[in-house]
Design an enzyme around this catalytic site. Structure first.
Site, PDB file in Angstrom:
ATOM      1  N   CYS A 188     -10.479  -8.026 -10.642  1.00  0.00           N
ATOM      2  CA  CYS A 188      -9.642  -5.969  -9.807  1.00  0.00           C
ATOM      3  C   CYS A 188      -8.799  -6.388  -9.863  1.00  0.00           C
ATOM      4  O   CYS A 188      -7.753  -5.244  -9.385  1.00  0.00           O
ATOM      5  CB  CYS A 188     -11.009  -6.095  -9.319  1.00  0.00           C
ATOM      6  SG  CYS A 188     -10.536  -6.519  -7.760  1.00  0.00           S
ATOM      7  N   HIS A 242       0.828  -0.949   0.336  1.00  0.00           N
ATOM      8  CA  HIS A 242      -0.109   0.159   0.096  1.00  0.00           C
ATOM      9  C   HIS A 242       1.507   1.301   0.267  1.00  0.00           C
ATOM     10  O   HIS A 242       0.440   2.491  -0.382  1.00  0.00           O
ATOM     11  CB  HIS A 242      -1.371   0.136   1.191  1.00  0.00           C
ATOM     12  CG  HIS A 242      -1.961  -0.954   0.884  1.00  0.00           C
ATOM     13  ND1 HIS A 242      -1.912  -2.166   0.487  1.00  0.00           N
ATOM     14  CD2 HIS A 242      -3.153  -0.334   0.086  1.00  0.00           C
ATOM     15  CE1 HIS A 242      -3.309  -2.757   0.194  1.00  0.00           C
ATOM     16  NE2 HIS A 242      -4.313  -1.535   0.299  1.00  0.00           N
TER      17      HIS A 242
HETATM   18  C1  PEP Z   1      -6.299  -7.956  -5.035  1.00  0.00           C
HETATM   19  O1  PEP Z   1      -6.495  -9.376  -4.234  1.00  0.00           O
HETATM   20  O2  PEP Z   1      -6.017  -8.698  -5.976  1.00  0.00           O
HETATM   21  C2  PEP Z   1      -7.052  -6.977  -4.977  1.00  0.00           C
HETATM   22  C3  PEP Z   1      -7.603  -6.178  -6.269  1.00  0.00           C
HETATM   23  O3  PEP Z   1      -7.457  -6.287  -3.581  1.00  0.00           O
HETATM   24  P1  PEP Z   1      -5.979  -5.581  -2.859  1.00  0.00           P
HETATM   25  O4  PEP Z   1      -4.792  -5.410  -3.962  1.00  0.00           O
HETATM   26  O5  PEP Z   1      -6.773  -4.257  -2.747  1.00  0.00           O
HETATM   27  O6  PEP Z   1      -5.901  -6.642  -1.749  1.00  0.00           O
END
Ligand code: PEP
Ligand code: MG
Length: 763
Positions: free
Chosen positions: A691, A378
């Site tokens: 996603c 992040h």
């Molecule tokens: C994923 O895990 O692919 C996702 C889109 O969520 P994040 O990257 O926020 O964990």
């Protein structure tokens, strides 16, 4: 008996404006006092008081009141479980008593003069497991308070918790002495290779950011200039600091609405604390020079905060450090035209929290070099969203680089050049120009995306910060497929209030103008650790109390978020709420029922909200595959989070470079599972999108379309490439390719099929 209709909504709105309240207060005591006055006024109460819980003595102490004898402030104390107030905090539940004087728990304090007040209503103020205090209202008449008052007071208390917690900390602060010295060394580094976490380019002077010592707090170079400042200069620097904070806050509203108010709230809070500035004044009056007085007091605070076992308290050390550095800069550099440290610089640091990145962004940092230390995904996402180049390297020598040394950070390839020769600078600057032109040509986007043979594919944007919405719209995103709500939670030192969240979500929905927007509820934990949450010391955070588990445990926080989402959706179409990391049908229905409960609450309060959002889930855990058909009937939509799905399916940490070669989205089991999810969605007639990162990777797009995926959500900057990839494909080829891949049983076989696709279709 009819009573005046109390104005609960405006109470919540006013409380949502806490930052303003704080800015307008002379110190934290007036802040608490204003708070009780405001609550009393809105609830028509004769008395409103705040009792704070002292961790040392474990007593609750009256800290502010309207209606009780003001002399009792600081004098009335009770133990946890003692009296009505102590009972409220011990039980961690609201307590409403219609006739307090005849209640067995009632404890009479003669200093307070409170035996006239029969109706008593108290709610605990807590943040997570942390006890902060109790908010109480009282009225002379019996049975005065209604259920709606309880709800409003409870909501107010949870909104107030963060700020009151900070206020309490300042009051409890017990100072001790500490001084630290910094040390800088010269080295002759030239080219250093690192790894890119956020692409981009910068050529600027460097500054080494030492979290434990601050930019300026122990900057030895500054000491030559310490002499010759007066108390008046110091006072001027303090007022200039206050003014700057206000200006920065305003500027931040534009750039980063998620964190606009609270990033600076902590700074205001410290600045307003009487002991902070007064201690400095006292030292100056005793003969210490003002720069040293600032360093001495700030370092004392930093030491106390840093030694706390709580991560959110340690975060406060950063706030003090930031603030002390700012006052010092304003004092020392008042006549200088030099940019202040951090501004327009390349920052080199050993560790960073998301809030640091935010602060650096506000200082227009040009690039960040992270040395050694771990990085959460992040931090990279945040740096990318803010368009800050970020390179990670193991070269510790960089930490000794003298401030002001010129450097190039070429984060597109991961190179760092220290004190580059003019030739190197010129080559890089020219290459930059060419890159910029290439980017602008790319953005001739089509409104709709279709394959070569006309199959429609929906392209959506992944949004982490509202600042990315503009680019998404410019690049024709048809909606938001994943709005990660973590950032407003990650960047501050406590949970954002319902009101603050509402403002952010409302802005997002407004800007997207009725295009579908999928808001994912808090995905905290794992690699997205909230600095202030106590659940940080887990042996295995990726498998710990994270994501939807965290939300279902921290029900108050979850409810506030759902309420904020629902309220923001009022009058809007296409609101979708999505739960992350769902592992069982039970968990999904539990989460869904929180949406229903929240709707019932909002109806009872007469607030506007979206009456029928779609409620869906992320598919990220292998556990859901065997029951995916049942999930498809229970959820309104699926979004496949391939980042976590691959991580959990193959037991490979998504952020660990040492095992990166094992992170294989083309693993036959992953591919077959993805196909199964797509089919389940199709049978149940629900939308299935992808996603995770896989959605924008050119090599996987034919497979995803081939198994029936018609909706991809990607980072805004990837939209042009994804559209171009899709428009060049034929569905017949994609289907055939998917079939071939699904027939493979080995990694090497799947790899071969993947690699053959573009060769085959080009022939
Ligand atoms: C994923 O895990 O692919 C996702 C889109 O969520 P994040 O990257 O926020 O964990
Ligand atoms: Mg995920």
């Amino acid at each position: 008996m009819r009573r005046k209709n109390r104005d609960h909504l405006s109470l919540l709105c006013d409380i949502g404006e806490l930052a303003d309240l704080l800015t307008g207060s002379e110190n934290i005591f007036t802040f608490l006092q204003r708070t009780v006055e405001m609550v009393a006024r809105h609830l028509d109460a004769h008395v409103c008081s705040i009792y704070l819980y002292e961790h040392g003595s474990q007593d609750l102490v009256l800290a502010a009141t309207v209606g009780l004898n003001p002399q009792a402030v600081g004098k009335i104390r009770m133990k946890l479980g003692e009296g009505l107030v102590g009972t409220t905090l011990a039980l961690r539940k609201p307590l409403a008593v219609d006739k307090a004087t005849s209640d067995s728990n009632f404890k009479y304090f003669k200093e307070a003069d409170e035996d006239r007040f029969e109706s008593f209503l108290a709610v605990p103020i807590q943040r997570g497991e942390e006890k902060i205090g109790v908010l109480v209202v009282q009225h002379e008449r019996e049975s005065f308070f209604l259920q709606s008052d309880i709800d409003a007071l409870r909501a107010s208390a949870s909104q107030l918790a963060g700020s009151i917690e900070s206020a309490r900390l300042m009051m409890e602060l017990d100072l001790s002495h500490n001084k630290e010295e910094g040390h800088l060394d010269l080295t002759d580094l030239k080219l250093i290779r690192g790894e890119t976490a956020s692409a981009g380019y910068a050529y600027a002077p460097v500054v080494v950011y030492k979290k434990t010592q601050g930019f300026l707090l122990s900057d030895a170079a500054a000491r030559d200039e310490d002499a010759g400042y007066s108390l008046d200069d110091f006072r001027e620097a303090v007022s200039q600091t206050s003014q700057q904070l206000k200006e920065m806050e305003t500027a931040f509203v534009e750039r980063l609405p998620e964190s606009a108010s609270l990033i600076f709230t902590a700074h205001f809070m410290i600045l307003k604390d009487p002991s902070f500035v007064t201690k400095m004044v006292n030292l100056i009056e005793d003969g210490m020079n003002p720069p040293d007085a600032i360093r001495t007091v700030a370092n004392m605070y930093i030491r106390i905060f840093s030694s706390s076992p709580h991560a959110y308290m340690q975060e406060k050390a950063n706030d003090v450090e930031d603030l002390g550095g700012r006052i010092l800069r304003n004092l020392i550099q008042k006549n200088s035209r030099e940019p202040s440290i951090g501004q327009k610089r390349i920052v080199i640091s050993k560790e960073l929290f998301p809030s640091d990145v935010m602060k650096l962004a506000s200082d227009e940092v040009q690039a960040i070099i992270l040395v050694g230390g771990g990085i959460t995904s992040h931090i990279s996402i945040l740096a990318r969203s803010l368009d800050i180049p970020l390179v990670i390297t193991d070269n510790k020598e960089l930490l000794h680089l003298p401030g002001g040394t010129m450097a190039i950070v070429d984060a597109d390839v991961g190179n760092i050049y220290i004190d580059p020769a003019p030739e190197v600078v010129r080559t890089h600057e020219e290459r930059q120009k060419t890159r910029k032109t290439a980017v602008s040509v790319q953005s001739a986007m089509l409104d709709e995306t279709r394959t070569r043979d006309g199959e429609r594919v929906c392209l959506l944007a992944n949004i982490n910060l509202l600042s990315e919405v503009r680019l998404s719209l410019a690049l024709k995103a048809e909606g938001v497929g994943l709005y990660r709500t973590e950032f407003p939670f990650l960047v501050r030192s406590n949970f954002p209030t319902e009101e603050e969240q509402y403002v952010v979500y409302r802005k997002l929905l407004d800007q997207m103008e009725n295009r579908p927007v999928t808001i994912r509820t808090l995905d905290a934990g794992g690699d997205k650790i909230l600095a202030y949450s106590d659940v940080v010391d887990e042996d295995n955070p990726a498998l710990g109390l994270r994501s939807i588990r965290f939300s279902l445990k921290m029900k108050e926080v979850f409810v506030q978020q759902i309420r904020a989402i629902l309220r923001a959706g009022a009058g809007r179409k296409n609101l979708r709420i999505m739960f992350p990391m769902i592992s069982s049908l039970d968990e999904f229905s539990q989460a869904r029922s929180v949406v229903e409960e929240s709707m019932a609450g909002l109806t009872a309060e007469g607030l506007d909200f979206h009456p029928n959002p779609e409620v869906g889930m992320m598919v990220e855990l292998p556990a859901v595959i065997e029951t995916i058909d049942e999930f498809a009937r229970a959820a309104d939509f699926f979004s496949i989070g391939t980042n976590d799905f691959v991580q959990y399916m193959l037991a490979v940490d998504r952020g660990n470079k040492r095992v990166a070669e094992y992170f294989c989205p083309y693993h036959p089991s992953v591919l077959r599972a993805l196909s199964k999810i797509a089919r389940a969605g199709e049978t149940a007639g629900i939308d299935v999108s992808v996603c995770g990162e896989m959605a924008h990777e050119a090599e996987y797009i034919p497979f995803l379309l081939g198994i029936g995926i018609r909706s991809l959500s990607v980072n805004a900057k990837d939209l042009p490439a994804v559209q171009a990839r899709i428009t060049g494909l034929s569905m017949a080829d994609a289907r055939e390719h998917a079939e071939k891949l699904l027939a493979e049983t080995t990694l090497s076989g799947a790899r071969r099929v993947l690699e053959s696709f573009d060769r085959g279709t080009a022939e």
